[in-house]
Write a protein that holds these residues in place. Sequence first.
Motif, mmCIF file in Angstrom:
data_model
loop_
_atom_site.group_PDB
_atom_site.id
_atom_site.type_symbol
_atom_site.label_atom_id
_atom_site.label_comp_id
_atom_site.label_asym_id
_atom_site.label_seq_id
_atom_site.Cartn_x
_atom_site.Cartn_y
_atom_site.Cartn_z
ATOM 1 N N HIS A 96 1.691 2.860 2.626
ATOM 2 C CA HIS A 96 1.374 3.628 3.834
ATOM 3 C C HIS A 96 1.167 2.671 4.992
ATOM 4 O O HIS A 96 0.700 1.556 4.822
ATOM 5 N N ASP A 97 1.458 3.178 6.174
ATOM 6 C CA ASP A 97 1.179 2.426 7.388
ATOM 7 C C ASP A 97 -0.177 2.866 7.922
ATOM 8 O O ASP A 97 -0.584 4.008 7.748
ATOM 9 N N TYR A 127 -3.941 -3.812 8.615
ATOM 10 C CA TYR A 127 -4.289 -4.410 9.898
ATOM 11 C C TYR A 127 -4.979 -5.757 9.716
ATOM 12 O O TYR A 127 -4.778 -6.670 10.516
ATOM 13 N N THR A 132 0.806 -1.224 0.000
ATOM 14 C CA THR A 132 0.000 0.000 0.000
ATOM 15 C C THR A 132 0.836 1.269 0.000
ATOM 16 O O THR A 132 0.350 2.317 -0.405
ATOM 17 N N LYS A 159 -3.287 1.466 7.234
ATOM 18 C CA LYS A 159 -4.465 1.192 6.418
ATOM 19 C C LYS A 159 -5.194 -0.023 6.994
ATOM 20 O O LYS A 159 -4.587 -0.918 7.582
ATOM 21 N N MET A 160 -6.494 -0.095 6.806
ATOM 22 C CA MET A 160 -7.275 -1.211 7.329
ATOM 23 C C MET A 160 -6.869 -2.531 6.682
ATOM 24 O O MET A 160 -6.877 -3.572 7.338
#
Length: 90
Positions: A65-66, A72, A63, A68-69
């Motif tokens: 980015h850290d 998780y 993605t 993001k759903m």
Amino acid sequence: MSPFDALWHITNLFAPAWCVATLLAGAAKLLWRRELKALSWRRLALWGAAGGSLALLAALALTGHDGKMVGYALMLLGISLPQWLLMVRR
């Protein structure tokens, strides 16, 4: 960025995986006492933390980015799959 800041960022990246893996290992040992008697709590937690950390790195690579759903969700899969495999093998 100072080395301390870099360490702080890396620790905060992996903290959710380590905390959830520890909680899941404790809950599994509590709920399935007889079935998991042969497995140590530490082994369950370490395998879950390793799987969750790898999943977070994969989500970060996919993605970009850290937080993001999807990341998780992948982290939860990465934590629960190794612990489940350890439980099934016993």
